[in-house]
Design a protein around this motif. Structure first.
Motif, PDB file in Angstrom:
ATOM      1  N   THR A   1       8.609   5.783  -8.377  1.00 16.18           N
ATOM      2  CA  THR A   1       9.436   6.130  -7.215  1.00 16.18           C
ATOM      3  C   THR A   1       8.554   6.560  -6.046  1.00 16.18           C
ATOM      4  OG1 THR A   1      11.257   6.822  -8.652  1.00 16.18           O
ATOM      5  CG2 THR A   1      11.291   7.623  -6.379  1.00 16.18           C
ATOM      6  N   LEU A   2       7.513   7.343  -6.334  1.00 15.73           N
ATOM      7  CA  LEU A   2       6.551   7.728  -5.292  1.00 15.73           C
ATOM      8  C   LEU A   2       5.790   6.514  -4.779  1.00 15.73           C
ATOM      9  CD1 LEU A   2       5.022  11.039  -6.733  1.00 15.73           C
ATOM     10  CD2 LEU A   2       6.511  10.817  -4.738  1.00 15.73           C
ATOM     11  N   GLN A   3       5.401   5.616  -5.683  1.00 16.99           N
ATOM     12  CA  GLN A   3       4.710   4.395  -5.267  1.00 16.99           C
ATOM     13  C   GLN A   3       5.555   3.610  -4.257  1.00 16.99           C
ATOM     14  OE1 GLN A   3       4.057   2.480  -9.058  1.00 16.99           O
ATOM     15  NE2 GLN A   3       1.970   3.273  -9.240  1.00 16.99           N
ATOM     16  N   ARG A   4       6.817   3.431  -4.571  1.00 14.85           N
ATOM     17  CA  ARG A   4       7.710   2.678  -3.682  1.00 14.85           C
ATOM     18  C   ARG A   4       7.849   3.375  -2.322  1.00 14.85           C
ATOM     19  NH1 ARG A   4      11.104  -1.224  -5.729  1.00 14.85           N
ATOM     20  NH2 ARG A   4      12.681  -0.657  -4.203  1.00 14.85           N
ATOM     21  N   LYS A   5       7.871   4.689  -2.340  1.00 14.93           N
ATOM     22  CA  LYS A   5       7.975   5.449  -1.091  1.00 14.93           C
ATOM     23  C   LYS A   5       6.782   5.145  -0.183  1.00 14.93           C
ATOM     24  CE  LYS A   5       7.759  10.279   0.518  1.00 14.93           C
ATOM     25  NZ  LYS A   5       6.333  10.331   0.875  1.00 14.93           N
ATOM     26  N   TYR A   6       5.582   5.199  -0.752  1.00 14.42           N
ATOM     27  CA  TYR A   6       4.390   4.953   0.060  1.00 14.42           C
ATOM     28  C   TYR A   6       4.299   3.486   0.501  1.00 14.42           C
ATOM     29  CZ  TYR A   6       2.432   9.597  -0.690  1.00 14.42           C
ATOM     30  OH  TYR A   6       2.214  10.953  -0.668  1.00 14.42           O
ATOM     31  N   LEU A   7       4.730   2.573  -0.355  1.00 15.97           N
ATOM     32  CA  LEU A   7       4.708   1.160   0.026  1.00 15.97           C
ATOM     33  C   LEU A   7       5.706   0.883   1.147  1.00 15.97           C
ATOM     34  CD1 LEU A   7       4.409  -0.589  -3.458  1.00 15.97           C
ATOM     35  CD2 LEU A   7       2.624  -0.283  -1.738  1.00 15.97           C
ATOM     36  N   LYS A   8       6.873   1.522   1.091  1.00 20.58           N
ATOM     37  CA  LYS A   8       7.860   1.350   2.161  1.00 20.58           C
ATOM     38  C   LYS A   8       7.313   1.878   3.480  1.00 20.58           C
ATOM     39  CE  LYS A   8      12.659   2.358   3.421  1.00 20.58           C
ATOM     40  NZ  LYS A   8      12.308   2.797   4.790  1.00 20.58           N
TER      41      LYS A   8
END
Length: 219
Positions: A202-209
């Motif tokens: 979930t954190l990974q997706r946040k930074y990628l977004k």
């Protein structure tokens, strides 16, 4: 647990990322696909070069062991047949570490997660997302994301990397364990690690977004 990511931090590479996870800080760069040396060339898929540099001193067999573990993982996750007769070079430089040199758990965990962002930044094709977590067991107590001191005092410690499909941990890509433990403790640890890995994704997706929004914003 501290978790901070910056992507595209190096100008002279195709992709790069700087990651702070816990008390470990690492930077990874990806160059490729590029022309390989003749001895590195594979006819039907990309060859993979992994270089790991310690925070202090010169590389030793310890770093070579980390390179082998990271290579084995990334070879299974990068779609290498898309880049025949090419080379993908990945360099991992540790900046800050907090574990005793006889341990590698936190550094392996940080290297895996940092490479994920660097590979995405370099637009390298992957079969799936992946996320790595580290745990230790001390006197029958499970500790997630242990510090270097907690690792040194633990009975066993474990690095688990899952591939992520539709936000869920699907299967284990890597399991590295050291120390004394029983089967029941390992199964319990793996069960707890699933939710931990999904939270990390979930954190990974946040930074990628945030990265995508920054790259494609209309000005």
């Amino acid at each position: 647990m501290a978790f901070q990511v910056q992507m595209s931090v190096l100008d002279n590479s195709d992709g790069s990322a700087e990651l702070i996870i816990g008390n470990t800080k690492v930077i990874a760069s990806v160059s490729g696909p590029i022309e390989p040396k003749q001895r590195q060339e594979l006819p039907n898929q990309a060859s993979l070069e992994i270089i790991i540099r310690p925070a202090k001193g010169l590389s030793t067999t310890r770093e070579k062991l980390l390179e082998d573990k990271l290579r084995a993982l990334l070879q299974s996750i990068i779609i290498r047949y898309k880049y025949p007769r090419q080379l993908i070079s990945i360099v991992v430089q540790f900046l800050v570490t907090d574990e005793d040199p006889k341990f590698t758990a936190n550094e392996l965990n940080a290297a895996i997660n940092c490479c994920y962002f660097a590979l995405i930044d370099a637009d390298i094709a992957l079969y799936s997302s992946f996320a790595s977590v580290v745990s230790c067991i001390t006197e029958n107590k499970l500790i997630q994301n242990p510090t270097g001191k907690e690792l040194s005092q633990s009975d066993s410690h474990h690095v688990v990397c899952f591939n992520i499909q539709e936000g869920k941990a699907d299967k284990i890509l890597l399991l590295e364990s050291q120390g004394e433990f029983v089967q029941e403790e390992l199964f319990n640890l793996l069960s707890e690690s699933v939710s931990n890995a999904e939270e990390l994704h979930t954190l990974q997706r946040k930074y990628l977004k945030e990265k995508i929004d920054q790259d494609y914003i209309w000005k």
